[in-house]
Motif scaffolding. Structure first.
Motif, PDB file in Angstrom:
ATOM      1  N   GLY A 162       0.782  -1.122  -0.022  1.00  0.00           N
ATOM      2  CA  GLY A 162       0.125  -0.132  -0.069  1.00  0.00           C
ATOM      3  C   GLY A 162       0.861   1.227   0.029  1.00  0.00           C
ATOM      4  N   SER A 163       0.371   2.288  -0.533  1.00  0.00           N
ATOM      5  CA  SER A 163       1.053   3.669  -0.623  1.00  0.00           C
ATOM      6  C   SER A 163       0.965   4.217   0.682  1.00  0.00           C
ATOM      7  N   PRO A 164       2.184   4.906   1.254  1.00  0.00           N
ATOM      8  CA  PRO A 164       1.982   5.322   2.428  1.00  0.00           C
ATOM      9  C   PRO A 164       0.848   6.503   2.746  1.00  0.00           C
ATOM     10  N   ALA A 217      10.527   8.470   1.003  1.00  0.00           N
ATOM     11  CA  ALA A 217      11.614   8.390  -0.342  1.00  0.00           C
ATOM     12  C   ALA A 217      11.221   7.398  -1.503  1.00  0.00           C
ATOM     13  N   SER A 218      10.724   6.310  -1.193  1.00  0.00           N
ATOM     14  CA  SER A 218      10.141   5.418  -1.900  1.00  0.00           C
ATOM     15  C   SER A 218       8.895   5.354  -2.640  1.00  0.00           C
ATOM     16  N   ASP A 219       8.240   6.573  -2.169  1.00  0.00           N
ATOM     17  CA  ASP A 219       7.064   6.862  -2.736  1.00  0.00           C
ATOM     18  C   ASP A 219       7.114   8.099  -3.668  1.00  0.00           C
ATOM     19  N   LEU A 220       8.516   8.348  -3.935  1.00  0.00           N
ATOM     20  CA  LEU A 220       8.665   9.437  -4.977  1.00  0.00           C
ATOM     21  C   LEU A 220       8.706   8.729  -6.549  1.00  0.00           C
ATOM     22  N   GLY A 252      17.531   7.920  -3.118  1.00  0.00           N
ATOM     23  CA  GLY A 252      16.937   7.345  -1.855  1.00  0.00           C
ATOM     24  C   GLY A 252      16.635   8.569  -0.677  1.00  0.00           C
ATOM     25  N   GLN A 253      16.638   9.852  -1.383  1.00  0.00           N
ATOM     26  CA  GLN A 253      16.304  10.689  -0.275  1.00  0.00           C
ATOM     27  C   GLN A 253      15.179  11.623  -0.712  1.00  0.00           C
ATOM     28  N   GLY A 290       3.978  14.898   0.975  1.00  0.00           N
ATOM     29  CA  GLY A 290       2.766  14.300   0.643  1.00  0.00           C
ATOM     30  C   GLY A 290       3.047  13.285  -0.161  1.00  0.00           C
ATOM     31  N   SER A 291       1.847  12.590  -0.685  1.00  0.00           N
ATOM     32  CA  SER A 291       1.836  11.531  -1.667  1.00  0.00           C
ATOM     33  C   SER A 291       2.821  11.625  -2.770  1.00  0.00           C
ATOM     34  N   ALA A 292       3.646  11.100  -3.064  1.00  0.00           N
ATOM     35  CA  ALA A 292       4.115  11.049  -4.544  1.00  0.00           C
ATOM     36  C   ALA A 292       4.966  12.434  -4.684  1.00  0.00           C
ATOM     37  N   GLY A 293       5.472  13.163  -3.706  1.00  0.00           N
ATOM     38  CA  GLY A 293       5.963  14.335  -3.846  1.00  0.00           C
ATOM     39  C   GLY A 293       5.094  15.572  -4.221  1.00  0.00           C
ATOM     40  N   ALA A 294       3.771  15.449  -3.963  1.00  0.00           N
ATOM     41  CA  ALA A 294       2.643  16.206  -4.508  1.00  0.00           C
ATOM     42  C   ALA A 294       2.924  17.854  -4.137  1.00  0.00           C
ATOM     43  N   GLU A 295       3.757  17.956  -3.177  1.00  0.00           N
ATOM     44  CA  GLU A 295       4.129  19.499  -2.719  1.00  0.00           C
ATOM     45  C   GLU A 295       5.658  19.620  -2.423  1.00  0.00           C
ATOM     46  N   ILE A 296       5.991  20.736  -2.621  1.00  0.00           N
ATOM     47  CA  ILE A 296       7.381  20.937  -2.383  1.00  0.00           C
ATOM     48  C   ILE A 296       7.590  22.244  -1.369  1.00  0.00           C
TER      49      ILE A 296
END
Length: 329
Positions: A46-48, A200-203, A277-278, A301-307
């Motif tokens: 599952g996604s974080p 990191a693994s969700d990016l 990995g970061q 947020g999920s998959a780097g949605a925000e920065i």
């Protein structure tokens, strides 16, 4: 061991019976046809999941931060400029914020220095019309001693800013801490980005992504015997190549005086990279920029949605610090 013993005994009995049966007339026992074993289906990972702003309760956060300082009275003369720099996530600079501005506790802490507002109404309230809510205290015993906290207004339920971009940010936020020891003493500026960092693994691992972003900051300029502390605004173009890790920024900054006059400040580029990995990255202003400087940032947020990004720059006359926050379009 017991089961093995029985199995061996049964095998020995079979050999003995075959020998006593006269040899060639015995019908051999057919060898069973192997049955294929199905490959098990992997269980999907599952996604974080990520917490979100506005806050449901008080919370404490580490920050990405940018800071600078100066000493002297900017109202009367040139000041002595301090160092400007950035720092990745650490507990050295952290903050506490709340979902209840008038009854909660708001804290900014850098190493052993701290400012705390507890159950105090903000001087600029958390309201839809305001992009920030602000706390300020001025000493009644030491002239020019003050402390001011500024928070992006996306953490308090029911009064999130109506700004279309800033009000839609739910995984990243920012805070600013401006304080002074006395009229002629040291003043310090700290800008911090905080929130719910991306695992990191969700990016993403491929593709180039643009982010719609907003910038806030201050510039301290000391030249020709005078000093100005101006607000920074404008735009920042953010592009991230998830295949290579490169992060490109283009700053188009404006400055606004205490009297409300806005003019162009500086246009320049910056480039950095995200290590494998970061979820954090860092970089520097590119050659040709009117200041030398650095930036540090992270995905939220999920998959780097925000920065979120903090930056700091220096020249012979200027010290620049600020935050950038944004999201995928």
């Amino acid at each position: 061991m017991i089961r093995r013993h029985i199995f061996m005994s049964a095998a020995a009995a079979t050999v003995m019976l075959s020998s006593c049966n006269g040899g060639g007339d015995a019908s051999p026992t057919p060898t069973p046809t192997p049955t294929g074993t199905a490959t098990p289906t992997p269980t999907p990972t599952g996604s974080p999941t990520y917490a979100a702003f506005p806050l449901a309760a008080a919370a404490e956060f580490f920050t990405l931060n940018a800071s600078t300082s100066y000493t002297g009275d900017p109202a009367t003369s040139a000041v002595t400029l301090g160092v400007a720099g950035t720092e990745s996530f650490s507990d050295r600079v952290r903050l506490a914020t709340s979902n209840a501005p008038t009854t909660g506790t708001y804290v900014f802490r850098e190493a052993t220095e701290e400012t705390r507002f507890a159950a105090v109404a903000p001087t600029t309230p958390s309201a839809a019309a305001n992009t920030e809510f602000v706390f300020r205290s001025d000493s009644t015993t030491t002239a020019g001693q003050f402390s001011q906290l500024e928070f992006l207004n996306n953490v308090v339920p029911g009064s999130v800013t109506s700004d279309a971009l800033l009000g839609s940010l739910t995984r990243v936020s920012y805070g600013t801490w401006f304080r002074g020891d006395s009229t002629a003493g040291a003043k310090r500026l700290t800008y911090g980005v905080f929130g719910y960092g991306t695992v990191a693994s969700d990016l993403p691992t491929t593709g180039t992504q643009a982010y719609t972003a907003r910038v806030t900051g201050r510039v301290v300029r000391s030249a020709a015997g005078a000093t100005a502390v101006n607000r920074i605004g404008g735009t920042v173009t953010v592009s991230v190549n998830f295949s290579t890790g490169l992060v490109d920024l283009v700053f188009n900054l404006t400055q606004t005086t205490a009297g409300g006059v806005t003019s162009a400040y500086a246009n320049f580029a910056a480039q950095g990279a995200r290590p494998v990995g970061q979820f954090q990255f860092n970089g520097s202003f590119t050659s040709g920029a009117p200041l030398s400087g650095t930036f540090t940032g992270a995905f939220f947020g999920s998959a780097g949605a925000e920065i979120g990004i903090t930056f700091a720059g220096s020249s012979a006359t200027d010290r620049l610090v600020g935050n950038v926050v944004g999201k995928k379009p």
